[in-house]
Design a protein around this motif. Structure first.
Motif, PDB file in Angstrom:
ATOM      1  N   SER A  10       0.815  -1.389  -0.018  1.00 25.21           N
ATOM      2  CA  SER A  10      -0.080   0.021   0.109  1.00 25.21           C
ATOM      3  C   SER A  10       0.945   1.200   0.049  1.00 25.21           C
ATOM      4  N   ILE A  11       2.103   1.137   0.305  1.00 26.63           N
ATOM      5  CA  ILE A  11       2.927   2.440   0.310  1.00 26.63           C
ATOM      6  C   ILE A  11       3.873   2.364  -0.732  1.00 26.63           C
ATOM      7  N   GLU A  32       8.493   5.755   8.274  1.00 27.01           N
ATOM      8  CA  GLU A  32       7.454   6.771   8.541  1.00 27.01           C
ATOM      9  C   GLU A  32       6.272   6.578   7.891  1.00 27.01           C
ATOM     10  N   ALA A  33       6.097   5.779   6.631  1.00 26.68           N
ATOM     11  CA  ALA A  33       4.875   5.351   6.255  1.00 26.68           C
ATOM     12  C   ALA A  33       4.209   4.153   6.971  1.00 26.68           C
ATOM     13  N   LYS A  41      11.947   6.296   4.860  1.00 28.92           N
ATOM     14  CA  LYS A  41      10.532   6.630   4.244  1.00 28.92           C
ATOM     15  C   LYS A  41       9.474   5.478   4.432  1.00 28.92           C
ATOM     16  N   ILE A  42      10.099   4.265   4.711  1.00 33.30           N
ATOM     17  CA  ILE A  42       9.348   3.066   4.752  1.00 33.30           C
ATOM     18  C   ILE A  42       8.800   3.037   6.310  1.00 33.30           C
ATOM     19  N   GLY A  46       2.999   5.878  10.112  1.00 30.25           N
ATOM     20  CA  GLY A  46       1.701   6.466   9.657  1.00 30.25           C
ATOM     21  C   GLY A  46       0.344   5.480   9.661  1.00 30.25           C
ATOM     22  N   GLN A  47       0.608   4.419   9.192  1.00 32.73           N
ATOM     23  CA  GLN A  47      -0.322   3.332   8.974  1.00 32.73           C
ATOM     24  C   GLN A  47      -1.072   2.936  10.365  1.00 32.73           C
TER      25      GLN A  47
END
Lengths: 356, 206
Positions: free
Chosen positions: B21-22, B199-200, B196-197, B203-204
């Motif tokens: 999903s990211i 943080e993503a 980046k992963i 976030g989820q």
């Protein structure tokens, strides 16, 4: 990448060009040296044996302790040394002793900004010999001590748990540890914020200054001075600030660092400022140095495809002197040549030639 | 190219969905096959499916840059890695369980059966309690029932297996959940991508 032997030759030249003297020691030391300084070692397990007089000796697990024990450096007179030695350590995973090929350097005496810059530049120079992308991560034990004092005071258990989290960049469990010890507010928030800092050196340093951790300014100023000097020498590329580089605070007191090379799964270089250890042996002197684990570099090189470039076959009737001179001529051209009467089983060669 | 080690099974599928999903999609991984390596060069990702207990090894030794592993395995193994996020799923607890009628005898060492000897040793050391470890590899619940041990230290999800064997949880040692881990060296050279992963994913979770 160059072969390990060519890297070590280049490293010797690098240190000799900087005026460092080669240090050579025997394979063993008195065990008491390691017993009295066991927390400086990566493992307290060392291989011991008795000599005929009953003295307990140990195969050396470390070189720095022997250098520091014998140093003639003073507060004004420096000693600069480099070494290549085998050390014998217990592998915590396999529970077996390993012989580790280690290259290293130490400066003992007065460690000022110029000496610090020299050590870091030599660490960068060492990583450059691998001809791979490299990263030198720097931290400061003075800053970490101030940060731990601020967040955990003298609570040994809290300090230990937080240190474990710092080493793993584990900020989520830091939250749980603070909750377990009923610590909240600034002490918790600033500790976590400091450990979220990573990457670009200048931005990270600025973020750490902003936290205004009591007692941390001198350490941050030292990091700032080092980075400014590195920039002035165009040596700042690949340098990052990384608080997860944390070592024993009983011995290390200033800048500490680790070097990584792309393609090797762990750090191949490790070092820092260890005035506290040096001061135990010679009052008032400072010390800084690093070790590079040569054995790890071997994993970057692939085995040569051939055992020799030329397999030179001779006959019963061949003249031995002519066979040898033919081989010598080829060797002068830079080829490796093996002389044989028949093709040996399993030998891998690039070219087969027959001697007259 | 980012190399990701995923644990085989339900946890791995859940993590893959999260990463898909990211932007780290590799639909082939969802197909029913015996393949273990899946690559999508366009997305810049390569997945390895490995035994859950081996994920941390693949990451520590750099075969994978990042991976997802249970906290129980991390605490048992003492791996030299970065633990970057608590994914908040795959939750259960490491607990001490014994027969319902069990009463501890403090005059002798406690016999502890477990698949997790290091976690058990560390826990009882912190309590200054002398123990005798009996290392088992499965069906741990049998040990107190057959008199092999006084207690067990094991993962408890719903507690149904314990209940059906006449056992109860006496104490919880630590909460367990899936963690995102990274190889220390890979992090130095792929920090932007890994961050980046992280943080993503964080976030989820929120």
């Amino acid at each position: 990448m160059n072969s390990v032997s060519s890297v070590t030759k280049k490293l010797s030249l690098l240190f000799e060009a900087a005026g460092y003297k080669k240090y050579k020691m025997r394979k063993f030391e008195e065990y008491s040296l390691y017993l009295e300084n066991k927390s400086f070692l990566t493992s307290e397990y060392v291989i011991t044996f008795n000599d005929l007089s009953g003295k307990l000796l140990a195969l050396k697990p470390d070189v720095t302790l022997s250098i520091v024990k014998n140093t003639k450096a003073t507060q004004t007179g420096r000693e600069k040394l480099y070494y290549r030695e085998s050390v014998y350590r217990l592998d915590s995973r396999t529970h077996e002793y390993k012989e580790i090929d280690q290259f290293g350097m130490e400066i003992l005496g007065d460690i000022d900004a110029a000496a610090t810059l020299e050590v870091i530049s030599l660490a960068k120079g060492t990583l450059a010999q691998t001809e791979r992308a490299a990263s030198l991560c720097i931290s400061h034990m003075g800053f970490m001590s101030a940060l731990l004092d601020f967040a955990a005071g003298d609570n040994f258990f809290l300090r230990e748990k937080l240190t474990d989290c710092v080493k793993m960049k584990n900020t989520h469990d830091m939250q749980a540890v603070f909750a377990q010890f009923n610590v909240s507010g600034d002490r918790k928030e600033k500790f976590i914020a400091a450990n979220c800092v990573s990457g670009n050196f200048e931005a990270s340093l600025e973020a750490l200054y902003k936290l205004e951790i009591p007692g941390s300014k001198a350490s941050l100023d030292e990091l700032n001075e080092l980075y400014t000097n590195l920039k002035a020498c165009s040596l700042e590329k690949g340098i990052t600030l990384d608080l997860s580089i944390i070592t024993d605070t009983d011995y290390y007191n200033g800048i500490v660092f680790q070097g990584f090379v792309e393609g090797i799964h762990k750090n191949i270089l490790s070092g820092g400022r260890y005035d506290k250890l040096a001061g135990k042996f010679r009052e008032g002197i400072g010390a800084m140095g690093f070790a590079v684990y040569i054995s790890e570099l071997a994993f970057l090189t692939s085995p040569t495809q051939y055992d020799c470039d030329v397999l030179l076959l001779y006959k019963e009737s061949s003249s031995p002197s002519e066979v040898l001179s033919t081989a010598q001529k080829l060797r002068e051209e830079g080829l490796s040549v093996r002389i044989e009467k028949t093709v040996p089983d399993g030998l891998r060669y690039k070219e087969l030639r027959e001697a007259e | 190219m980012l190399n990701i080690a995923l644990p085989k099974g339900r946890l791995g599928s859940k993590v893959y969905k999260m990463l898909e999903s990211i932007g780290y999609e590799c639909p082939e991984i969802l197909e029913d096959s015996r393949k273990l390596i899946f690559e999508n060069s366009e997305a810049g990702v390569k997945y390895f499916l490995v035994k859950p207990s081996d994920v941390a090894i693949y990451v520590e030794y750099g075969a994978a840059d990042i991976g997802v592993v249970g906290k129980d395995i991390l605490d048992e193994g003492d791996f030299d890695i970065y633990e970057l996020a608590n994914l908040g799923f795959g939750t259960c607890r490491m607990a001490i369980a014994a027969k319902n009628e069990f009463r501890e005898d403090f005059d002798r060492p406690l016999k502890v059966a477990t698949k997790y000897p290091n976690i058990a040793k560390n826990y009882y050391n912190s309590k200054n309690r002398e123990i005798e470890i009996i290392k088992l590899n499965g069906s741990i619940e049998l040990a107190p029932v057959l008199g092999l041990s006084d207690v067990i230290v094991d993962i408890v999800e719903t507690g149904t297996t314990l209940k059906e064997n006449g056992l109860s949880v006496f104490e919880e040692i630590l909460p367990i959940s899936a963690r995102l881990i990274a190889n220390k060296s890979a992090f130095k050279f792929k920090e932007e991508e890994i961050t980046k992963i992280v943080e993503a994913v964080k976030g989820q979770i929120k």
